[in-house]
Design a protein around this motif. Structure first.
Motif, mmCIF file in Angstrom:
data_model
loop_
_atom_site.group_PDB
_atom_site.id
_atom_site.type_symbol
_atom_site.label_atom_id
_atom_site.label_comp_id
_atom_site.label_asym_id
_atom_site.label_seq_id
_atom_site.Cartn_x
_atom_site.Cartn_y
_atom_site.Cartn_z
ATOM 1 N N GLU A 93 0.834 -1.206 0.000
ATOM 2 C CA GLU A 93 0.000 0.000 0.000
ATOM 3 C C GLU A 93 0.867 1.254 0.000
ATOM 4 O O GLU A 93 0.589 2.212 -0.743
ATOM 5 C CB GLU A 93 -0.912 -0.017 1.229
ATOM 6 C CG GLU A 93 -1.919 1.115 1.247
ATOM 7 C CD GLU A 93 -2.832 1.065 2.460
ATOM 8 O OE1 GLU A 93 -3.614 2.024 2.627
ATOM 9 O OE2 GLU A 93 -2.744 0.099 3.237
ATOM 10 N N ASN A 94 1.935 1.285 0.797
ATOM 11 C CA ASN A 94 2.834 2.441 0.830
ATOM 12 C C ASN A 94 3.482 2.661 -0.527
ATOM 13 O O ASN A 94 3.633 3.813 -0.985
ATOM 14 C CB ASN A 94 3.914 2.258 1.895
ATOM 15 C CG ASN A 94 3.377 2.507 3.290
ATOM 16 O OD1 ASN A 94 2.304 3.075 3.459
ATOM 17 N ND2 ASN A 94 4.128 2.053 4.280
ATOM 18 N N LYS A 95 3.877 1.578 -1.176
ATOM 19 C CA LYS A 95 4.506 1.684 -2.501
ATOM 20 C C LYS A 95 3.524 2.278 -3.512
ATOM 21 O O LYS A 95 3.876 3.180 -4.306
ATOM 22 C CB LYS A 95 4.958 0.297 -2.949
ATOM 23 C CG LYS A 95 5.929 0.291 -4.084
ATOM 24 C CD LYS A 95 6.438 -1.124 -4.310
ATOM 25 C CE LYS A 95 7.594 -1.132 -5.254
ATOM 26 N NZ LYS A 95 8.131 -2.480 -5.460
ATOM 27 N N ALA A 96 2.275 1.812 -3.451
ATOM 28 C CA ALA A 96 1.249 2.332 -4.363
ATOM 29 C C ALA A 96 0.980 3.816 -4.074
ATOM 30 O O ALA A 96 0.851 4.631 -5.016
ATOM 31 C CB ALA A 96 -0.032 1.521 -4.229
ATOM 32 N N LEU A 97 0.922 4.201 -2.785
ATOM 33 C CA LEU A 97 0.684 5.601 -2.422
ATOM 34 C C LEU A 97 1.853 6.491 -2.849
ATOM 35 O O LEU A 97 1.643 7.639 -3.309
ATOM 36 C CB LEU A 97 0.452 5.729 -0.922
ATOM 37 C CG LEU A 97 -0.881 5.196 -0.404
ATOM 38 C CD1 LEU A 97 -0.904 5.219 1.123
ATOM 39 C CD2 LEU A 97 -2.037 6.010 -0.957
ATOM 40 N N PHE A 102 3.869 10.624 -6.506
ATOM 41 C CA PHE A 102 4.839 11.042 -7.512
ATOM 42 C C PHE A 102 4.116 11.479 -8.790
ATOM 43 O O PHE A 102 4.436 12.521 -9.374
ATOM 44 C CB PHE A 102 5.809 9.887 -7.815
ATOM 45 C CG PHE A 102 6.825 10.231 -8.860
ATOM 46 C CD1 PHE A 102 7.889 11.074 -8.575
ATOM 47 C CD2 PHE A 102 6.709 9.722 -10.157
ATOM 48 C CE1 PHE A 102 8.827 11.379 -9.547
ATOM 49 C CE2 PHE A 102 7.636 10.030 -11.118
ATOM 50 C CZ PHE A 102 8.700 10.861 -10.814
ATOM 51 N N ARG A 103 3.103 10.705 -9.189
ATOM 52 C CA ARG A 103 2.340 11.065 -10.404
ATOM 53 C C ARG A 103 1.591 12.381 -10.206
ATOM 54 O O ARG A 103 1.537 13.224 -11.106
ATOM 55 C CB ARG A 103 1.340 9.966 -10.749
ATOM 56 C CG ARG A 103 1.982 8.734 -11.310
ATOM 57 C CD ARG A 103 0.954 7.687 -11.611
ATOM 58 N NE ARG A 103 1.565 6.422 -11.953
ATOM 59 C CZ ARG A 103 0.957 5.261 -11.887
ATOM 60 N NH1 ARG A 103 -0.286 5.187 -11.450
ATOM 61 N NH2 ARG A 103 1.584 4.169 -12.227
ATOM 62 N N GLN A 104 0.990 12.562 -9.019
ATOM 63 C CA GLN A 104 0.235 13.788 -8.769
ATOM 64 C C GLN A 104 1.165 14.997 -8.738
ATOM 65 O O GLN A 104 0.824 16.063 -9.280
ATOM 66 C CB GLN A 104 -0.541 13.682 -7.463
ATOM 67 C CG GLN A 104 -1.737 12.764 -7.525
ATOM 68 C CD GLN A 104 -2.394 12.587 -6.176
ATOM 69 O OE1 GLN A 104 -1.861 12.975 -5.140
ATOM 70 N NE2 GLN A 104 -3.593 11.984 -6.212
ATOM 71 N N GLU A 105 2.348 14.856 -8.131
ATOM 72 C CA GLU A 105 3.300 15.967 -8.102
ATOM 73 C C GLU A 105 3.768 16.292 -9.516
ATOM 74 O O GLU A 105 3.927 17.469 -9.880
ATOM 75 C CB GLU A 105 4.504 15.624 -7.224
ATOM 76 C CG GLU A 105 4.192 15.689 -5.736
ATOM 77 C CD GLU A 105 5.388 15.264 -4.873
ATOM 78 O OE1 GLU A 105 6.445 14.885 -5.426
ATOM 79 O OE2 GLU A 105 5.260 15.306 -3.641
ATOM 80 N N LYS A 106 4.002 15.267 -10.304
ATOM 81 C CA LYS A 106 4.434 15.446 -11.686
ATOM 82 C C LYS A 106 3.351 16.189 -12.481
ATOM 83 O O LYS A 106 3.640 17.148 -13.214
ATOM 84 C CB LYS A 106 4.688 14.078 -12.300
ATOM 85 C CG LYS A 106 5.483 14.085 -13.550
ATOM 86 C CD LYS A 106 5.755 12.628 -13.918
ATOM 87 C CE LYS A 106 6.523 12.522 -15.184
ATOM 88 N NZ LYS A 106 6.766 11.135 -15.560
ATOM 89 N N ALA A 107 2.096 15.785 -12.277
ATOM 90 C CA ALA A 107 0.980 16.441 -12.968
ATOM 91 C C ALA A 107 0.827 17.880 -12.477
ATOM 92 O O ALA A 107 0.553 18.798 -13.275
ATOM 93 C CB ALA A 107 -0.294 15.659 -12.744
ATOM 94 N N PHE A 108 0.987 18.102 -11.179
ATOM 95 C CA PHE A 108 0.863 19.443 -10.621
ATOM 96 C C PHE A 108 1.947 20.362 -11.188
ATOM 97 O O PHE A 108 1.677 21.515 -11.551
ATOM 98 C CB PHE A 108 0.956 19.372 -9.097
ATOM 99 C CG PHE A 108 0.819 20.688 -8.413
ATOM 100 C CD1 PHE A 108 -0.414 21.329 -8.328
ATOM 101 C CD2 PHE A 108 1.924 21.305 -7.846
ATOM 102 C CE1 PHE A 108 -0.542 22.550 -7.704
ATOM 103 C CE2 PHE A 108 1.788 22.531 -7.218
ATOM 104 C CZ PHE A 108 0.570 23.153 -7.142
ATOM 105 N N ASN A 109 3.196 19.841 -11.264
ATOM 106 C CA ASN A 109 4.311 20.638 -11.794
ATOM 107 C C ASN A 109 4.067 20.973 -13.257
ATOM 108 O O ASN A 109 4.403 22.072 -13.726
ATOM 109 C CB ASN A 109 5.645 19.915 -11.628
ATOM 110 C CG ASN A 109 6.101 19.892 -10.177
ATOM 111 O OD1 ASN A 109 5.695 20.750 -9.375
ATOM 112 N ND2 ASN A 109 6.940 18.931 -9.837
#
Length: 114
Positions: A93-97, A102-109
């Motif tokens: 679960e931690n790995k998936a989170l 990482f994907r959300q930060e990448k999209a936000f940037n």
């Protein structure tokens, strides 16, 4: 006939007749110490009452103790296995989170740049 005086004394004692008192003492034995008595078995049953229970009972108790100990070991082993399973689930679960973060930060940037 005998060369050694020690042998003569020993055989002389064995050959001489005993008095009635000596015969009584020899037959009766030493009443203070039952182990010295002739035969060594007088009072055997009365002494057995003071001893510990027979080894058979000890074996039953030991088996019960070992059984209880093995049961506790198995319970702890099962608990450990369950905890390992929960740990693996938490790690997944931690790995998936982390991937999602990482994907959300990448999209936000990306959205901030445009």
């Amino acid at each position: 006939l005998f060369r050694s005086s020690g042998l003569r004394n020993k055989t002389h004692k064995a050959m001489r007749s005993r008095t009635p008192l000596e015969n009584h003492v020899i037959r009766k034995g030493n009443s203070k110490n039952p182990q010295i008595r002739r035969g060594g078995r007088w009072g055997f049953r009365s002494q057995s009452l003071n001893k510990d229970p027979p080894p058979k009972d000890v074996d039953v108790v030991a088996k019960r103790m070992l059984s209880a100990r093995l049961l506790k070991i198995n319970e702890l082993r099962n608990e450990l296995t369950e905890m390992h399973i929960r740990l693996e689930e938490q790690q997944k679960e931690n790995k998936a989170l982390r991937r999602m973060q990482f994907r959300q930060e990448k999209a936000f940037n990306r959205s901030e740049e445009h």
